[in-house]
Enzyme design. Structure first.
Site, PDB file in Angstrom:
ATOM      1  N   GLY A 178       0.785  -1.228   0.000  1.00  0.00           N
ATOM      2  CA  GLY A 178       0.000   0.000   0.000  1.00  0.00           C
ATOM      3  C   GLY A 178       0.816   1.277   0.000  1.00  0.00           C
ATOM      4  N   ASP A 179       2.076   1.187   0.451  1.00  0.00           N
ATOM      5  CA  ASP A 179       2.978   2.345   0.443  1.00  0.00           C
ATOM      6  C   ASP A 179       4.399   1.818   0.267  1.00  0.00           C
ATOM      7  OD1 ASP A 179       3.895   4.933   0.529  1.00  0.00           O
ATOM      8  OD2 ASP A 179       3.764   5.122   2.706  1.00  0.00           O
ATOM      9  N   PHE A 180       4.603   1.115  -0.841  1.00  0.00           N
ATOM     10  CA  PHE A 180       5.863   0.407  -1.069  1.00  0.00           C
ATOM     11  C   PHE A 180       6.938   1.399  -1.526  1.00  0.00           C
ATOM     12  CE2 PHE A 180       8.934  -2.508  -2.851  1.00  0.00           C
ATOM     13  CZ  PHE A 180       8.784  -3.669  -2.111  1.00  0.00           C
ATOM     14  N   CYS A 181       7.419   2.178  -0.555  1.00  0.00           N
ATOM     15  CA  CYS A 181       8.462   3.166  -0.788  1.00  0.00           C
ATOM     16  C   CYS A 181       9.737   2.732  -0.067  1.00  0.00           C
ATOM     17  CB  CYS A 181       8.014   4.527  -0.288  1.00  0.00           C
ATOM     18  SG  CYS A 181       6.503   5.127  -1.092  1.00  0.00           S
TER      19      CYS A 181
END
Length: 264
Positions: A178-181
């Site tokens: 969902g927030d693959f940073c």
């Protein structure tokens, strides 16, 4: 900082440092062997706790030491991840190793059976959440891509949302971070040892994580973030991640999910 009694009793006199990396909007306190995340209590905070529970023994996620809610804030005490953040100097100076690590992280996520996943982040739900953010003034216009609401871009978040509804792609459901940073992925060599910031995790299109990973790579290598202004990283090839994944980039989906993330 005020801490609920249960949390305080677990870390009574330990020294800590504040982690300022990332854009989660939370207070992150780093202790010797544990991490305390303090944030406004909302659905995202609750979903992070829920997904951490779900992913225990499935993926390398932090162990939950304690979770408390007090005065509209959530307090999540977790074990510390092993290894280094994917945005560390070691990885940034070795793009091939970095992309092997990120590909490992994505493939691990995609290998999980989602039949009993407690969080559904597919577009049927995600666009409703985006609409809520717009109606309640929760869209952070100071941290969007310059071109999103430029002269040649969208007039405002509402126009962008309508475009997202009108151009919904066909989804390939997987377990999505969902927030693959880069700051949310830890590794040792080319193997992922930790996923953090799982508030948006759940079932979603695989291209959601690919898109945000691609954007994060581009931003980190360009020196966009605080502390990177004087860092020069060379040899970055935007197709390297896709070669490690063994897939061709779907630029339309990548653009779609980057635009969707502007509303969160």
């Amino acid at each position: 900082m005020f801490l609920p009694e249960k949390i305080h009793n677990l870390i009574p006199e330990e020294n800590y440092k504040i982690d300022n990396i990332g854009m989660s909007g939370s207070d992150i306190l780093i202790y010797e062997n544990r991490v305390l995340k303090v944030q406004e209590y909302n659905e995202e905070a609750e979903n992070e706790y829920r997904m951490l529970q779900y992913l225990q023994n499935k993926l390398p996620v932090p162990l939950i030491c304690a979770y408390e809610i007090s005065d509209d804030k959530s307090y999540l005490l977790m074990s510390k991840c092993k290894g280094q953040m994917a945005c560390s100097h070691e990885y940034m100076t070795n793009p091939t190793l970095l992309c092997k690590l990120l590909a490992d992280g994505l493939n691990k996520l995609w290998s999980i059976d989602i039949s009993d996943c407690p969080s559904d982040q597919r577009l049927s739900n995600k666009l409703v959440m985006a609409e809520y953010n717009i109606e309640n003034g929760l869209v952070d216009l100071d941290n969007v891509e310059p071109e999103t609401f430029s002269e040649n871009g969208f007039k405002n978040p509402a126009e962008l949302l309508q475009w997202l509804y009108d151009n919904e792609p066909e989804e390939e459901p997987v377990l999505s971070h969902g927030d693959f940073c880069l700051p949310n992925i830890f590794g040792v060599n080319d193997e992922v040892t930790g996923y953090i910031d799982l508030g948006r995790a759940g079932i979603a299109d695989k291209w959601c994580d690919i898109a945000l990973c691609y954007r994060s790579l581009s931003h980190n290598f360009s020196g966009k973030y605080k502390g990177q202004e004087n860092s020069t990283y060379s040899d970055y090839d935007e197709l390297l991640l896709f070669r490690e994944l063994g897939i061709k980039p779907d630029w339309e989906k990548i653009r779609y999910y980057i635009l969707l993330d502007e509303l969160f």
